[in-house]
Design an enzyme around this catalytic site. Structure first.
Site: not given
Ligand code: AMP
Length: 464
Positions: A2, A28, A237, A384, A434, A437
């Site tokens: 988002c 988004g 991320c 994720c 991170c 994934c």
């Protein structure tokens, strides 16, 4: 994923938030909304399904007077695609109108929700963010600052938030720092945004990026740093830099464009394509990577695929049927560039493999002699849980197929992925990332059933 925006102490905040949302549209496309608070503390809202431009016009913006605004563009990772889940969430509480715009995903929302429902809470959406609304509204702490902190201490997962309570705004990033959030200044006012590209469009100057665990209060153009949230290992991320953010943004202290070029250079070093005549990107997310690949390899960069800009991001539509139809109208190959050539196609990532398979067929039909696909990130093997829409392992082609099987499925002559280390090095070696994934190393406990969470439909939740 988002996009979120906050505007404080600026006249015609609705119009500024509208511009900011416009710049964050890529984050988004399912719904857009804003809540605007006037000088008397009255909050007015407008939310709708679809794009920012489809939901707001002069008349609607004129009906949202005020100098404080919070806005949101949404694509669902938790909760279904219905208006009830469009944000910002807004309710009236004993402390005044409360509005929340959330980027991320709370991994313990289901358990918290069940508990709240048992204690009498009524939910009007299936989004995880509404849990936060209840936790804040029910907190018995003395001050609003403490009510919000108490709520944040109960949730786990990824959250970058803009919250307004009355005319006071708060901006928060969870302690692991999964999602970006920046603060800008404009005259005496403040703008908070998911990415710095929104500040540019509004005309605000970059002030700072919130660090993991930062919790700030914004009142009448004053930014006050409140005590930070309890520290945790930082896991930004990495996919924000690989795919999600706009290349003209600064994210996690890095120029996204710089990182993407470096990903492309590293890819060319690790997965060269000797004999390639031309290199081109799958526009637009891998443009900078293809540029880096071309620079490093010496293979000429061309525009081999033209993107129709009036079609949204294909993958962002949550159903398979919609996605497949859109691939065909989104890209068209340039025959002049491709015919008779050995082409190197650079894309940022491979998720389900569907887009790429169709693209390869198009490129071959345009007369390519050989097709070599190069990917600027490693195989995606796990879902994720922190806000990117890759909910089930079964849908991820690299979770269930070898690289050779994927090559055959896509119909390419060679296939080369960037390594995990290569990606992390290019992304910024001093940042904690991170990469769950890609690596399966999740920084939090993983929820049992994310698919059920995502497709949960009840508007009034009942205990399981
Ligand atoms: P596919 O070939 O079906 O695996 O789709 C891969 C394409 O989807 C790539 O071009 C990526 O740029 C794009 N992509 C990767 N992850 C996402 C995501 N979470 N949301 C939207 N698009 C994505």
């Amino acid at each position: 994923m988002c996009g979120i925006i906050g505007v404080s102490a600026l006249p015609d905040a609705a119009r500024l938030a509208y511009l900011g949302l416009y710049a964050l549209q890529h984050r988004g496309q399912e719904s857009a909304g804003m809540v605007v608070i006037d000088q008397h503390g009255t909050a007015r809202s407008h939310r709708g399904m679809g794009l920012v431009s489809e939901n707001f016009d002069d008349e609607i913006l004129a009906g949202l007077p005020g100098d404080v605004a919070v806005g949101h563009t949404r694509y669902s990772t938790t909760g279904s695609t219905v208006l009830a889940n469009a944000q910002p969430c807004n309710v009236n509480t004993r402390c005044g109108p409360l509005a929340i715009a959330h980027n991320g995903n709370l991994i313990n929302a289901d358990a918290l929700k069940r508990d709240l429902v048992e204690r009498g809470a009524i939910f009007t959406s299936s989004s995880d963010t509404e849990v936060l609304v209840h936790l804040i509204a029910r907190s018995e702490a003395d001050t609003v600052d403490e009510q919000i902190r108490e709520a944040l201490e109960q949730v786990d997962g990824a959250y970058s938030l803009v919250i307004t309570v009355g005319r006071t705004m708060y901006a928060v990033v969870d302690s692991r720092g999964f999602r970006p959030l920046v603060i800008g200044r404009m005259g005496h006012g403040i703008v908070v945004a998911s990415e710095s590209c929104a500040l540019d469009l509004i005309g605000a100057s970059f002030h700072c990026e919130l660090r993991p665990g930062d919790f700030v209060r914004i009142d009448n153009g004053q930014v006050t740093h409140l005590p930070r949230l309890a520290p945790r290992p930082v896991t930004r991320c990495v996919f924000e830099l690989v795919y999600f953010a706009r290349p003209d943004s600064m994210v996690f202290g890095e120029s996204v464009d710089r990182v993407r070029r470096e990903l492309g250079r590293q890819l060319a070093r690790e997965q060269p394509a000797p004999g390639g005549d031309v290199v081109f990107s799958v526009p637009d997310s891998s443009n900078a990577m293809a540029l880096g690949f071309a620079e490093e390899s010496g293979i000429k960069l061309e525009y081999g695929l033209i993107r129709n800009h009036y079609v949204g991001r294909t993958f962002i539509n949550p159903t398979q049927a919609l996605r497949t139809a859109k691939v065909k109208i989104k890209f068209n190959p340039v025959r002049e560039v491709i015919h008779g050539k050995s082409v190197v196609v650079v894309d940022d990532s491979l998720v389900r493999g569907n887009t790429s398979k169709e693209l390869v067929q198009m490129i071959r039909a345009a007369g390519a002699r050989e097709v070599h696909l190069r990917l600027g990130s490693p195989p995606i093997t796990g879902p994720c849980y922190y806000g990117i829409d890759t909910p089930s392992r079964e849908e991820l082609i690299a979770a269930t197929h070898s690289i050779e099987e994927i090559r055959q499925f896509l119909g390419v002559d060679t296939l080369g992925y960037l390594s995990l280390n290569g990606m992390l090095h290019a992304a910024g070696k001093d940042t904690g990332f991170c990469h769950a994934c890609f690596s399966g190393k999740y920084p939090t406990p993983t929820p049992n059933d994310p698919v059920r969470l995502r497709h949960a439909t009840p508007l009034i939740a009942t205990p399981a």
